[in-house]
Design a protein around this motif. Structure first.
Motif, PDB file in Angstrom:
ATOM      1  N   TYR A  22     -19.818 -34.106  27.825  1.00 42.30           N
ATOM      2  CA  TYR A  22     -19.635 -34.204  29.281  1.00 42.30           C
ATOM      3  C   TYR A  22     -18.175 -34.349  29.696  1.00 42.30           C
ATOM      4  O   TYR A  22     -17.848 -34.164  30.865  1.00 42.30           O
ATOM      5  N   ARG A  23     -17.320 -34.712  28.782  1.00 40.69           N
ATOM      6  CA  ARG A  23     -15.943 -35.070  29.145  1.00 40.69           C
ATOM      7  C   ARG A  23     -15.180 -33.944  29.818  1.00 40.69           C
ATOM      8  O   ARG A  23     -14.542 -34.147  30.855  1.00 40.69           O
ATOM      9  N   GLN A  24     -15.216 -32.739  29.246  1.00 41.56           N
ATOM     10  CA  GLN A  24     -14.415 -31.652  29.810  1.00 41.56           C
ATOM     11  C   GLN A  24     -14.877 -31.286  31.213  1.00 41.56           C
ATOM     12  O   GLN A  24     -14.070 -31.062  32.095  1.00 41.56           O
ATOM     13  N   SER A  25     -16.190 -31.246  31.423  1.00 39.36           N
ATOM     14  CA  SER A  25     -16.661 -30.900  32.771  1.00 39.36           C
ATOM     15  C   SER A  25     -16.274 -31.987  33.768  1.00 39.36           C
ATOM     16  O   SER A  25     -15.950 -31.696  34.919  1.00 39.36           O
ATOM     17  N   LEU A  27     -13.568 -33.846  33.536  1.00 36.02           N
ATOM     18  CA  LEU A  27     -12.141 -33.649  33.762  1.00 36.02           C
ATOM     19  C   LEU A  27     -11.897 -32.462  34.690  1.00 36.02           C
ATOM     20  O   LEU A  27     -11.068 -32.526  35.595  1.00 36.02           O
ATOM     21  N   ASP A  28     -12.648 -31.376  34.483  1.00 38.05           N
ATOM     22  CA  ASP A  28     -12.485 -30.185  35.315  1.00 38.05           C
ATOM     23  C   ASP A  28     -12.937 -30.423  36.753  1.00 38.05           C
ATOM     24  O   ASP A  28     -12.276 -29.999  37.700  1.00 38.05           O
ATOM     25  N   ASP A  29     -14.072 -31.109  36.918  1.00 38.98           N
ATOM     26  CA  ASP A  29     -14.679 -31.261  38.241  1.00 38.98           C
ATOM     27  C   ASP A  29     -14.062 -32.371  39.078  1.00 38.98           C
ATOM     28  O   ASP A  29     -14.035 -32.275  40.307  1.00 38.98           O
ATOM     29  N   CYS A  30     -13.595 -33.442  38.424  1.00 42.63           N
ATOM     30  CA  CYS A  30     -13.123 -34.590  39.217  1.00 42.63           C
ATOM     31  C   CYS A  30     -11.957 -35.326  38.565  1.00 42.63           C
ATOM     32  O   CYS A  30     -11.718 -36.496  38.887  1.00 42.63           O
ATOM     33  N   ASN A  31     -11.253 -34.667  37.652  1.00 43.16           N
ATOM     34  CA  ASN A  31     -10.132 -35.296  36.952  1.00 43.16           C
ATOM     35  C   ASN A  31     -10.519 -36.612  36.280  1.00 43.16           C
ATOM     36  O   ASN A  31      -9.699 -37.515  36.165  1.00 43.16           O
TER      37      ASN A  31
END
Length: 152
Positions: A22-25, A27-31
């Motif tokens: 879940y980490r990358q999404s 980071l991508d979606d809400c920093n």
């Protein structure tokens, strides 16, 4: 979109390691900006990506402070809401009041619920699942229109 149940250990400081998948999404979606609050119906926490939480806040802002039930919901959800960032190791700090509300011990479950996560103490989660399965087996619950239309 979050789905699945993940067994996780809280560290001694009360930090929850978000699973790698879940980490990358996040980071991508809400920093990596997240908001955690209580569930007013059950002994668990709700963890939202910041944009999802902002939609909840918008709905809460339309409630009247003169209507006791609406004021109560604002007080509980906003009063417990804690914003924070995932650290470089993908951890999120759960405040002491949040951990106390959900009776969290070291072993917790992070449960995907599409746009948010539920955070449960592992033992309470197991008991809740047992109770939910028993209700399903008994069939002694109200079938809403949406449940009647649902099939796998």
């Amino acid at each position: 979109m979050f789905r699945g149940a993940n067994a996780i250990n809280l560290d001694p400081k009360g930090r929850l390691a978000i699973p790698t998948k879940y980490r990358q999404s996040l980071l991508d979606d809400c920093n990596g900006q997240l908001v955690c609050t209580i569930d007013t119906q059950q002994s668990c926490l709700l963890l939202y990506p910041l944009p999802e939480w902002e939609e909840i806040e918008l709905k809460l802002s339309k409630f009247s402070s003169m209507i006791p039930a609406e004021r109560r919901m604002q007080r509980l959800l906003l009063g417990y809401a804690t914003e924070g960032d995932m650290d470089k190791s993908g951890r999120f700090l759960l405040s002491a009041p949040l951990r106390q509300h959900a009776k969290l011990s070291k072993e917790v479950m992070l449960v995907g619920q599409l746009n948010k996560f539920e955070i449960w103490d592992a033992e309470i989660w197991a008991n809740q699942i047992d109770a939910d399965m028993e209700k399903e087996r008994e069939g002694t619950f109200e079938l809403t229109d949406r449940l009647q239309e649902f099939s796998l």
